[in-house]
Design a protein around this motif. Structure first.
Motif, PDB file in Angstrom:
ATOM      1  N   ASP A  44      45.569  42.939  30.639  1.00 37.19           N
ATOM      2  CA  ASP A  44      44.932  41.810  31.328  1.00 37.19           C
ATOM      3  C   ASP A  44      44.888  40.561  30.454  1.00 37.19           C
ATOM      4  OD1 ASP A  44      44.022  42.949  33.975  1.00 37.19           O
ATOM      5  OD2 ASP A  44      43.276  44.433  32.583  1.00 37.19           O
ATOM      6  N   ASP A  60      46.452  32.136  34.502  1.00 36.06           N
ATOM      7  CA  ASP A  60      46.791  32.389  35.903  1.00 36.06           C
ATOM      8  C   ASP A  60      47.120  31.076  36.577  1.00 36.06           C
ATOM      9  OD1 ASP A  60      46.774  34.869  37.450  1.00 36.06           O
ATOM     10  OD2 ASP A  60      44.862  35.238  36.437  1.00 36.06           O
ATOM     11  N   VAL A  85      38.775  33.990  38.458  1.00 31.74           N
ATOM     12  CA  VAL A  85      39.856  34.978  38.412  1.00 31.74           C
ATOM     13  C   VAL A  85      40.381  35.155  36.984  1.00 31.74           C
ATOM     14  CG1 VAL A  85      40.500  34.500  40.808  1.00 31.74           C
ATOM     15  CG2 VAL A  85      41.788  33.402  38.990  1.00 31.74           C
ATOM     16  N   SER A  88      37.682  37.155  34.928  1.00 33.08           N
ATOM     17  CA  SER A  88      37.759  38.563  35.303  1.00 33.08           C
ATOM     18  C   SER A  88      38.713  39.328  34.375  1.00 33.08           C
ATOM     19  CB  SER A  88      38.218  38.645  36.764  1.00 33.08           C
ATOM     20  OG  SER A  88      38.331  39.979  37.162  1.00 33.08           O
ATOM     21  N   ASP A  89      39.820  38.698  33.986  1.00 35.14           N
ATOM     22  CA  ASP A  89      40.768  39.348  33.073  1.00 35.14           C
ATOM     23  C   ASP A  89      40.197  39.508  31.658  1.00 35.14           C
ATOM     24  OD1 ASP A  89      43.092  40.051  34.575  1.00 35.14           O
ATOM     25  OD2 ASP A  89      43.578  37.925  34.759  1.00 35.14           O
ATOM     26  N   ASP A 240      41.187  44.800  35.841  1.00 39.09           N
ATOM     27  CA  ASP A 240      40.454  44.214  36.970  1.00 39.09           C
ATOM     28  C   ASP A 240      41.308  44.312  38.226  1.00 39.09           C
ATOM     29  OD1 ASP A 240      42.240  42.143  36.189  1.00 39.09           O
ATOM     30  OD2 ASP A 240      40.962  40.664  37.175  1.00 39.09           O
ATOM     31  N   SER A 242      42.801  42.687  40.955  1.00 44.46           N
ATOM     32  CA  SER A 242      43.199  41.435  41.600  1.00 44.46           C
ATOM     33  C   SER A 242      44.222  41.689  42.699  1.00 44.46           C
ATOM     34  CB  SER A 242      43.743  40.447  40.573  1.00 44.46           C
ATOM     35  OG  SER A 242      44.722  41.037  39.755  1.00 44.46           O
ATOM     36  N   ASP A 243      45.066  42.706  42.528  1.00 45.75           N
ATOM     37  CA  ASP A 243      46.159  42.930  43.491  1.00 45.75           C
ATOM     38  C   ASP A 243      45.950  44.160  44.379  1.00 45.75           C
ATOM     39  OD1 ASP A 243      47.236  40.840  42.082  1.00 45.75           O
ATOM     40  OD2 ASP A 243      48.636  42.068  40.948  1.00 45.75           O
ATOM     41  N   GLU A 293      42.308  40.640  45.593  1.00 44.18           N
ATOM     42  CA  GLU A 293      41.321  39.592  45.317  1.00 44.18           C
ATOM     43  C   GLU A 293      39.858  40.036  45.317  1.00 44.18           C
ATOM     44  OE1 GLU A 293      43.040  35.427  46.092  1.00 44.18           O
ATOM     45  OE2 GLU A 293      42.797  36.314  48.070  1.00 44.18           O
ATOM     46  N   TYR A 295      38.430  41.366  42.649  1.00 41.71           N
ATOM     47  CA  TYR A 295      37.965  41.071  41.282  1.00 41.71           C
ATOM     48  C   TYR A 295      36.840  41.992  40.823  1.00 41.71           C
ATOM     49  CZ  TYR A 295      41.226  37.469  41.914  1.00 41.71           C
ATOM     50  OH  TYR A 295      42.414  36.840  42.183  1.00 41.71           O
TER      51      TYR A 295
END
Ligand code: ADP
Ligand code: MG
Length: 349
Positions: A44, A60, A85, A88-89, A240, A242-243, A293, A295
């Protein structure tokens, strides 16, 4: 003739590699040369050894028309979300974010007031997560708005958590609930279409605040990192979401060279997400597995931590880690064992 115009059959479409195939393809010709580059591509954050602790770096990019639609995304929310976002990483490495840089490309359709709105959202996120805006870049765009944010964080060397540390028998845990952000997006897209076909129609978004908020103004799970600290837990691996859960769990398993079993009936899904999924005639579990999304944090812990987390309403144990030879398995509600597949967001598909 330029390479871009060359239409000879030897050209490989990017969709053939997909986003992750392309990243692998790019990265294979780069070796880390500096001792301070502790970990490069593949987690991440990048990890830089600055002496006492590790520094974490992540970036990002968000593109209008690909990642956001300004017809229903308030610029203030967009600013807030674009910071969140990235943070979050940093949390996904068990770290704490400290600074961000923000780069924007704007077309002349944006007045000063629009940029002010965007930056108000960025400022609010900086306040909420205690990070400093320390730089960036400003340029023009011929089409829409592009936003690129880099976040920098810190983590003690003995507390860093990579995607690669999951061990057989570890518990697989997710924070919060899943699928809501995706359903929020479906709702916004539906109302946009209704509005476009009849501008007199008022949007029907009653009682949908939670899933709309999950899409438009997500939060990063700093509270979970604080919880780990207070309970003395260091997860064995973390990423995290995200996808989409499936895609992230497969990343985690492949980095850790392990397999996994998760149970559909254990997936944490909010009741509003369930009723909205019914409205759209789609499976809420599919939204939780493949919608992006959210997160939330996906992590693994040793079974010795079971008692410390079992009653926490923010954490759900959804399965466990197995030997690699067992593959990655989803046990459905009707007890079917099927291979977990990634159908989440792929930038190039
Ligand atoms: P995340 O979903 O956590 O933001 P990504 O899937 O975007 O992570 O990226 C996975 C890894 O690939 C990260 O280490 C990221 O820094 C790296 N990466 C992504 N795109 C590129 C690129 N164009 N060049 C080099 N590294 C990249
Ligand atoms: Mg991530």
């Amino acid at each position: 003739m330029s390479l871009l115009e060359d239409k000879t059959p030897s050209r490989t479409p990017l969709s053939k590699l997909g986003e992750f195939g392309l990243i692998q393809h790019i990265s294979k010709n780069f070796e880390l040369k500096n001792d301070t580059s502790s970990f490069g591509i593949g987690d991440d954050c990048a990890v830089i050894d600055v002496g006492q602790h590790f520094q974490l770096i992540t970036t990002d990019m968000l593109i209008e028309g690909v990642h956001f639609d300004l017809t229903y995304t308030p610029l203030k929310h967009l600013g807030y979300k674009s910071v969140v976002v990235n943070l979050s990483d940093i949390y996904a490495m068990n770290g704490l974010p400290k600074q961000i840089t923000v780069s924007i490309a704007l077309s002349n359709r944006f007045p000063l007031e629009a940029v002010e709105e965007l930056y108000e959202g960025i400022r609010l996120a900086c306040v909420a997560y205690n990070v400093d805006l320390v730089g960036g870049d400003t340029t023009s765009s011929t089409s829409g708005l592009c936003l690129s944010i880099t976040a920098i964080g810190e983590i003690a060397k003995d507390k860093i958590v990579y995607r690669s540390g999951a061990k057989e028998h570890d518990l697989i845990v997710v924070s919060g609930d899943l699928g809501s952000a995706y359903l929020g997006l479906q709702l916004l897209n539906r109302e946009k279409q209704v509005f476009e076909s009849n501008p007199q129609m008022q949007p029907d978004l009653q009682d949908k605040d939670y899933i709309l908020q999950r899409q438009l103004k997500p939060e990063a799970r700093k509270d979970i990192i604080d919880l780990f600290e207070s309970k003395g837990i260091v997860p064995s691996s973390m990423i995290d979401i995200s996808d989409g859960l499936s895609s992230e769990l497969l990343h985690l398993c492949s980095s850790s060279r392990v397999g996994c079993v998760i149970y559909e009936e254990k997936l944490p899904i909010d009741f509003m997400a369930i009723s909205t999924a019914e409205e759209f005639n789609i499976s809420a579990a599919t939204c939780a597995l493949n919608g992006g999304e959210d997160y939330e944090l996906l992590f693994t812990i040793s079974q010795t931590h079971y008692d410390a987390i079992k009653d926490d309403p923010d954490l759900t144990i959804i399965g466990h880690i197995t030997d690699k030879s067992h593959g990655s398995v989803l046990v459905t509600k009707d007890e079917n064992h099927q291979p977990l597949t990634a159908q989440g967001w792929n930038a190039l598909s």
